[in-house]
Design an enzyme around this catalytic site. Structure first.
Site, PDB file in Angstrom:
ATOM      1  N   CYS A 162      -5.919  -3.716  -7.832  1.00 33.26           N
ATOM      2  CA  CYS A 162      -7.123  -4.113  -8.665  1.00 33.26           C
ATOM      3  C   CYS A 162      -6.512  -3.510  -9.898  1.00 33.26           C
ATOM      4  O   CYS A 162      -5.454  -3.041 -10.167  1.00 33.26           O
ATOM      5  CB  CYS A 162      -8.054  -2.926  -8.062  1.00 33.26           C
ATOM      6  SG  CYS A 162      -8.010  -1.240  -8.552  1.00 33.26           S
ATOM      7  N   HIS A 189       0.882  -1.307   0.067  1.00 34.40           N
ATOM      8  CA  HIS A 189       0.023  -0.127   0.180  1.00 34.40           C
ATOM      9  C   HIS A 189       0.807   1.159   0.056  1.00 34.40           C
ATOM     10  O   HIS A 189       0.660   2.135  -0.900  1.00 34.40           O
ATOM     11  CB  HIS A 189      -0.880  -0.253   1.282  1.00 34.40           C
ATOM     12  CG  HIS A 189      -1.659   1.217   1.392  1.00 34.40           C
ATOM     13  ND1 HIS A 189      -2.906   1.187   0.770  1.00 34.40           N
ATOM     14  CD2 HIS A 189      -1.559   2.316   1.972  1.00 34.40           C
ATOM     15  CE1 HIS A 189      -3.585   2.395   1.237  1.00 34.40           C
ATOM     16  NE2 HIS A 189      -2.733   3.110   1.839  1.00 34.40           N
ATOM     17  N   GLU A 190       1.849   1.325   0.815  1.00 33.06           N
ATOM     18  CA  GLU A 190       2.597   2.525   1.229  1.00 33.06           C
ATOM     19  C   GLU A 190       3.491   2.773  -0.200  1.00 33.06           C
ATOM     20  O   GLU A 190       3.804   3.850  -0.750  1.00 33.06           O
ATOM     21  CB  GLU A 190       3.397   2.655   2.532  1.00 33.06           C
ATOM     22  CG  GLU A 190       2.766   2.527   3.797  1.00 33.06           C
ATOM     23  CD  GLU A 190       1.593   3.880   3.658  1.00 33.06           C
ATOM     24  OE1 GLU A 190       1.790   4.828   2.913  1.00 33.06           O
ATOM     25  OE2 GLU A 190       0.693   3.668   4.525  1.00 33.06           O
ATOM     26  N   HIS A 248      -5.662   6.648  -2.741  1.00 35.15           N
ATOM     27  CA  HIS A 248      -6.369   5.583  -2.143  1.00 35.15           C
ATOM     28  C   HIS A 248      -7.391   5.182  -3.351  1.00 35.15           C
ATOM     29  O   HIS A 248      -7.946   5.990  -3.992  1.00 35.15           O
ATOM     30  CB  HIS A 248      -7.053   6.090  -0.994  1.00 35.15           C
ATOM     31  CG  HIS A 248      -6.188   6.114   0.272  1.00 35.15           C
ATOM     32  ND1 HIS A 248      -6.261   6.990   1.208  1.00 35.15           N
ATOM     33  CD2 HIS A 248      -5.202   5.243   0.487  1.00 35.15           C
ATOM     34  CE1 HIS A 248      -5.196   6.750   2.128  1.00 35.15           C
ATOM     35  NE2 HIS A 248      -4.438   5.857   1.721  1.00 35.15           N
ATOM     36  N   CYS A 307      -5.812   0.326 -10.620  1.00 33.24           N
ATOM     37  CA  CYS A 307      -4.420   0.484 -10.045  1.00 33.24           C
ATOM     38  C   CYS A 307      -3.266   0.117 -10.559  1.00 33.24           C
ATOM     39  O   CYS A 307      -2.207   0.596 -10.811  1.00 33.24           O
ATOM     40  CB  CYS A 307      -4.543   0.365  -8.495  1.00 33.24           C
ATOM     41  SG  CYS A 307      -5.510   1.217  -7.291  1.00 33.24           S
ATOM     42  N   CYS A 357      -8.787  -3.831  -3.168  1.00 33.47           N
ATOM     43  CA  CYS A 357      -7.842  -3.407  -3.693  1.00 33.47           C
ATOM     44  C   CYS A 357      -6.900  -2.797  -2.607  1.00 33.47           C
ATOM     45  O   CYS A 357      -7.381  -2.503  -1.540  1.00 33.47           O
ATOM     46  CB  CYS A 357      -8.016  -1.943  -4.602  1.00 33.47           C
ATOM     47  SG  CYS A 357      -6.230  -1.680  -5.268  1.00 33.47           S
TER      48      CYS A 357
END
Length: 171
Positions: free
Chosen positions: A163, A128-129, A138, A166, A144
């Site tokens: 996803c 995520h980061e 986001h 992304c 996702c």
């Protein structure tokens, strides 16, 4: 080359697994090292937490030229001034990010330790980061990895993968 650094984190097996997972996920070589700075410089005594933005700033000031991205993994409890805590933080389109295992660990909530769950959460937060460092915002898709997580349970609900939308943005 991506650099995975540890700050006050003793989970060598977790770091080695995370390194392998990140290499597979981002198709990049990931080197591991330990940070050479004193984390107490980032401690807010009133909160008994560490300022993640200040940690990122220190990482940015010391980033090796050979590293495309730097992800710091810590066991410290992180915060930013406008929030009670954060699981991690990254510079959007930047080169540095930090994630903390502190609130990802079931033991923080008085539950028995669960190493497999901790590893899964650590991977999700790391991806995520790092996604933010690649410019991803986001995502509204509940599965996702870029879905925002305010509570640890929300991390458990999402996937460790991007996803389709992304993923396309990463190319």
């Amino acid at each position: 080359m991506m650099l995975l650094v540890t700050i006050d984190f003793t989970g060598k097996r977790e770091i080695e697994r995370l390194r392998n997972q990140l290499e597979a996920r981002f198709h990049a070589k990931v080197n591991v090292s330990q940070c050479e700075f004193d984390s107490h410089a980032f401690l807010d005594l009133n909160r008994n937490q560490y300022n993640s933005s200040a940690i990122i700033k220190r990482l940015e000031d010391n980033i090796p030229t050979t590293a495309s991205k730097v992800l710091a993994v810590t066991g410290l409890d992180l915060y930013i001034p406008i929030l009670t805590f954060v699981f991690g933080e990254a510079r959007l389109n930047g080169r540095c990010a930090v994630v903390s295992s502190c609130r990802l660990d079931s033991r923080f909530y008085g539950l028995p330790g669960n190493p497999a769950l901790l590893q899964e959460r650590l991977l999700k937060e790391a991806v995520h980061e790092l996604g933010h460092t690649y410019g991803l915002l986001h995502c509204p898709d509940p599965e996702c990895v870029m879905k925002s997580s305010t509570y640890v349970e929300e991390i458990d609900f999402k996937s460790s993968r991007f996803c389709g939308k992304c993923s396309e943005s990463l190319v």
